[in-house]
Design an enzyme around this catalytic site. Structure first.
Site, short mmCIF file in Angstrom:
data_model
loop_
_atom_site.label_atom_id
_atom_site.label_comp_id
_atom_site.label_asym_id
_atom_site.label_seq_id
_atom_site.Cartn_x
_atom_site.Cartn_y
_atom_site.Cartn_z
N THR A 67 41.08 48.38 35.58
CA THR A 67 40.90 46.94 35.72
C THR A 67 39.92 46.66 36.85
OG1 THR A 67 41.99 44.87 36.37
CG2 THR A 67 43.02 46.90 37.10
N ARG A 68 39.24 45.56 36.76
CA ARG A 68 38.43 45.11 37.88
C ARG A 68 38.76 43.65 38.17
NH1 ARG A 68 34.38 44.92 33.52
NH2 ARG A 68 33.32 42.92 33.62
N ARG A 112 40.25 44.34 24.82
CA ARG A 112 39.07 43.66 24.32
C ARG A 112 38.05 43.56 25.45
NH1 ARG A 112 38.73 42.28 18.88
NH2 ARG A 112 40.82 42.29 18.01
#
Ligand SMILES: [Zn+2]
Length: 378
Positions: free
Chosen positions: A189-190, A283
């Site tokens: 994740t960012r 996505r």
């Protein structure tokens, strides 16, 4: 004990974990010096730690060309993105010192070859665009015209921004082994984790032994949420809502390339090196703007046989809270109309937070919202 426990984990990509750390050689100050960009420093450090196994240095032409064309190294092993060092001119000696922009010497590189490359072709193949508004393409077009290839020996590693979260692949493997985990799902994740991401990490965790929450803390676009804020969000979320013995939070030191589909494959391969058997691909993974279709980062995995990657991608739809289902769900599991769904656009969430308002609990945990609101105030 550890050696036995880690044997049950997935093998690193190519079979063995690379270690390119070493002693500082004598006379390194007198070598010709190459200054690396922050992205190249991050690649260098990931080569050193084995996160980019089997790479032992910056790529030579044969590997580079085949990666760009076919997403494979010269030996056929799947590899999705070039890991190259751009230089202005060929060095005169057969060994150079690598330093960062602050003037610190980090490594030596034993020169294997220097070669020309075609920026537009690399952009088109790897980023699917030559548009310089794309941050990855802009970086590529601005870099030096030659690639310098060779094995590296890294004697000074950059101080991690979050020392307590810095774990090399050998270290995450040790943690997994000590905890008796065999099947581990990695989550890249960012962004801060909202309920949708909490949901999919927990759905994935239900089927394996452990979860590696592995936020990217390397270079990102300046409009992404700052790493320190994101790390605080992960801490409050994990402390409040995940069993400590089933989750490891650690930082992924890569710089974002924003290469969308190819980067999803590259991220999966890196996580395999960290010991993950599964990897969540949502996505729009690693995308930017509208350069990639929303499913492209999932579809690209069809280009490989499952055994070639070994790590198993797990695909998720966008998820949301459905009032009629009374639970988190996605289009795969909920038949109700969107009026029943609690969904807020990124813009709407930013507006609420900037105004000091906590979004609905069905969208984001209030502990996470409070961290973000505090960050907006600062
Ligand atoms: Zn529903």
């Amino acid at each position: 004990m550890t050696a036995v426990a880690t044997e049950r984990l997935i093998k690193p990509h190519g079979g063995g974990l690379v270690d390119r750390t070493g002693e500082r050689p004598d006379g390194v100050e007198s070598l010709e010096r190459v200054t690396l960009t922050s992205r190249e420093v991050s690649d260098l450090d990931m080569i050193a730690s084995g996160a980019l196994s089997p790479l032992a240095g910056f790529m030579g032409r044969e590997d580079y060309e085949r990666v760009v064309d076919e997403m494979r190294l010269a030996n056929g092993l799947v590899w999705a993105l070039p890991v190259c060092l751009a230089v202005a001119a060929a060095p005169t000696g057969d060994r150079v010192a690598l330093g960062d922009e602050g003037g610190n010497l980090l490594a030596v590189l034993d020169v294997d070859e220097v070669y020309e490359y075609d920026r537009a072709r690399e952009a088109e193949r790897c980023f699917r665009t030559t548009d310089e508004a794309h941050p990855g393409v802009a970086r590529l077009f601005a870099q030096h015209p030659l690639y310098l290839a060779g094995r590296v020996t890294v004697f000074d590693r950059p101080t991690p921004e979050f020392a307590e979260l810095a774990k090399d692949p050998a270290e995450t493997r040790d943690v997994f082994g000590e905890r008796g985990w065999r099947r581990v799902v990695g989550f890249q994740t960012r962004n801060p984790i909202h309920r949708a991401h909490e949901y999919l990490t927990k759905v994935a965790l239900e089927t394996v032994d452990g979860l590696l929450v592995h936020p990217l803390v390397g270079d990102t676009k300046s409009d992404d949420v700052p790493a320190a804020t994101r790390v605080e969000c992960y801490r409050v979320l994990l402390d409040g809502y995940y069993p400590a013995e089933r989750v490891l939070l650690s930082a992924f030191p890569a710089a974002m390339r924003y290469a969308g589909p190819r980067e999803a494959v590259w991220h999966a391969i890196c996580r395999k090196n960290y010991g993950c058997s599964h990897f969540i691909v949502g996505r729009d993974h690693a995308g930017v703007g509208d350069y990639y279709g929303t499913s492209d980062a999932q579809l690209i995995f069809d280009e490989f046989e499952a055994h070639e990657l070994d790590i198993e991608p797990i695909f998720f739809e966008h998820s949301f809270y459905c009032r009629t289902c009374g639970s988190m769900a996605s289009a795969k599991t909920c038949p109700h109309a969107s009026d029943d769904h609690v969904f807020l656009s990124g813009t709407k969430v930013r507006e609420l937070l900037a105004a000091g308002e906590v979004p609905p609990e069905e969208f984001t945990r209030h502990e996470v919202a409070e961290v973000l609101i505090e960050a907006y105030r600062a």
